[in-house]
Design a protein around this motif. Sequence first.
Motif, PDB file in Angstrom:
ATOM      1  N   GLY A  54       0.777  -1.230   0.000  1.00  7.95           N
ATOM      2  CA  GLY A  54       0.000   0.000   0.000  1.00  7.95           C
ATOM      3  C   GLY A  54       0.810   1.283   0.000  1.00  7.95           C
ATOM      4  O   GLY A  54       0.240   2.368  -0.086  1.00  7.95           O
ATOM      5  N   GLY A  56       2.693   2.345  -2.294  1.00  9.43           N
ATOM      6  CA  GLY A  56       2.684   2.932  -3.634  1.00  9.43           C
ATOM      7  C   GLY A  56       3.762   2.389  -4.565  1.00  9.43           C
ATOM      8  O   GLY A  56       4.167   3.070  -5.520  1.00  9.43           O
ATOM      9  N   LYS A  57       4.194   1.163  -4.338  1.00  3.27           N
ATOM     10  CA  LYS A  57       5.234   0.571  -5.187  1.00  3.27           C
ATOM     11  C   LYS A  57       4.777   0.442  -6.637  1.00  3.27           C
ATOM     12  O   LYS A  57       5.501   0.823  -7.555  1.00  3.27           O
ATOM     13  CB  LYS A  57       5.641  -0.812  -4.653  1.00  3.27           C
ATOM     14  N   SER A  58       3.558  -0.086  -6.815  1.00  5.36           N
ATOM     15  CA  SER A  58       3.076  -0.300  -8.187  1.00  5.36           C
ATOM     16  C   SER A  58       2.844   1.034  -8.896  1.00  5.36           C
ATOM     17  O   SER A  58       3.147   1.169 -10.079  1.00  5.36           O
ATOM     18  CB  SER A  58       1.782  -1.115  -8.178  1.00  5.36           C
ATOM     19  N   THR A  59       2.314   1.994  -8.176  1.00  6.27           N
ATOM     20  CA  THR A  59       2.073   3.312  -8.765  1.00  6.27           C
ATOM     21  C   THR A  59       3.403   3.949  -9.165  1.00  6.27           C
ATOM     22  O   THR A  59       3.529   4.533 -10.247  1.00  6.27           O
ATOM     23  CB  THR A  59       1.326   4.213  -7.768  1.00  6.27           C
ATOM     24  N   ARG A  97      -2.989  -0.779 -11.683  1.00  7.83           N
ATOM     25  CA  ARG A  97      -2.066   0.358 -11.564  1.00  7.83           C
ATOM     26  C   ARG A  97      -1.199   0.505 -12.809  1.00  7.83           C
ATOM     27  O   ARG A  97      -0.747   1.594 -13.134  1.00  7.83           O
ATOM     28  CB  ARG A  97      -1.156   0.150 -10.336  1.00  7.83           C
ATOM     29  N   ASP A 193       1.804  13.951  -0.492  1.00  8.40           N
ATOM     30  CA  ASP A 193       0.634  14.835  -0.395  1.00  8.40           C
ATOM     31  C   ASP A 193      -0.063  14.660   0.953  1.00  8.40           C
ATOM     32  O   ASP A 193      -0.977  15.402   1.284  1.00  8.40           O
ATOM     33  CB  ASP A 193      -0.349  14.539  -1.545  1.00  8.40           C
TER      34      ASP A 193
END
Length: 310
Positions: A54, A56-59, A97, A193
Motif C-alpha cells: 500500500g 505505492g510501489k506499483s504506482t 495500476r 501529499d
Amino acid sequence: VTDARIAAARGGDARSVARLLSLVENGDPALPGVLTAVTDGRRARVIGLTGSPGVGKSTTTSALVGALRQRGERVAVLAVDPTSPFSGGALLGDRVRMAEHATDPGVFIRSMATRGHLGGLSAAAPQAIRLLEGLGFDTVLVETVGVGQSEIEVAASADTTVVLLAPGMGDGIQAAKAGILEIGDLFVVNKADREGAETTARELRHMVSLGDAAGGSAPWRPPVLLTVASSGQGIAELLTALDAHGAWLADSGAGEQRRQARAAAEIESLALTALRARIDAARLAELAAEVAAGRCDVFSAAEQLVATRG
Ligand SMILES: Nc1nc2c(ncn2[C@@H]2O[C@H](COP(=O)(O)OP(=O)(O)O)[C@@H](O)[C@H]2O)c(=O)[nH]1
Ligand SMILES: [Mg+2]
C-alpha cells in the motif's frame, strides 16, 4: 522452436517473453538451454522496489515505466509476492495500476508465481531477471510485496534497491527493524501529499546518516526523496537519483562487485542442488546401516558417499 521464440521475444512479442518466463516459474528442464542461448553479453539495469503493502510501489513503478519509455528503453516489470505460492490478490491491484502500459510493446509486465520452483522465489527471481536481460530489456523493475526476509533476498538481485515508505505508518521505525535500511540504495517517502511526509523523511535521513556508507573511498549516501506517485510529482527526481546511483555503481566498481557476488551465490546454490541430486540413495542407505550398527563413523561414511559416483 526455442530459437524462434527467443527471436520473437527479443523482437518485443510479449507472448513469447511470457512463455519463456514460464520455464522459470515451473522449474522446466528446458530452462538451462534457454539461458545458455540468450546469454550473449546483453545486460539490463535491474531496479528493485520494496516496501510495505500500500505504500505505492506499483504506482511508482508505473510512473517509472512511463519515464523510461520516454527515453526509448525497453522495460520489463516483475511483480513478485514471496508470501504466496501463486500470484495473489495484491498483484491484481498491480495490473490495474500498470494498465496504461498494457498495450505498449516496449513494456512487459508479469506477476510472478513459483509453481514448483525448486528453491522458491528467491531462486526464481534471479533466473527470471537473467532471462529478461538476455531477451534485450534495458531495465528490469522488480516489485516485491512486503518487507520480510524473502523481499530482502529478492532485493539482493537488483543493482539498485529503492525502499518505499509512506508517512504516518510508523514506517521509519518498522524499516529499521526489518533490516530494510541496510538494503536501501535510495529511500522514497511516497504519498508526500499526506501529512507527516516531511517528518518521515527527516527521521529516515537521520537513520541513514547513522549507518555506514558503502563504497570505501567513494561512499554512497542513500538519498531520501519525496514523491506523489499518483500525480507523477518527484518521479523525474527519482529517475535522476537512480541514474546517479547507476553511475556510482559503474565508477566505483561496486556494481561489478555486487554482480559477481550475486553470481557466486547463484552458482553455488545451483551446484549444491546438483550435487544433492547426485547422491546415490542406495549407497547412502548402506552407509547409514553401517553407521547405525557402529561399524563405521559418520565422517568416513560421508567421505565414502562423496567419493561414490552416482
Ligand atoms: N494519496 C496518495 N495515494 C497514492 C500515492 N501513490 C499511490 N497511491 C495510492 O495508494 C494505493 C496503493 O498503491 P499501490 O501502488 O498499489 O501500492 P503497493 O501495494 O505498494 O504496490 C492506491 O490506491 C494508489 O492509488 C500518492 O503519492 N499519494
Ligand atoms: Mg503493488
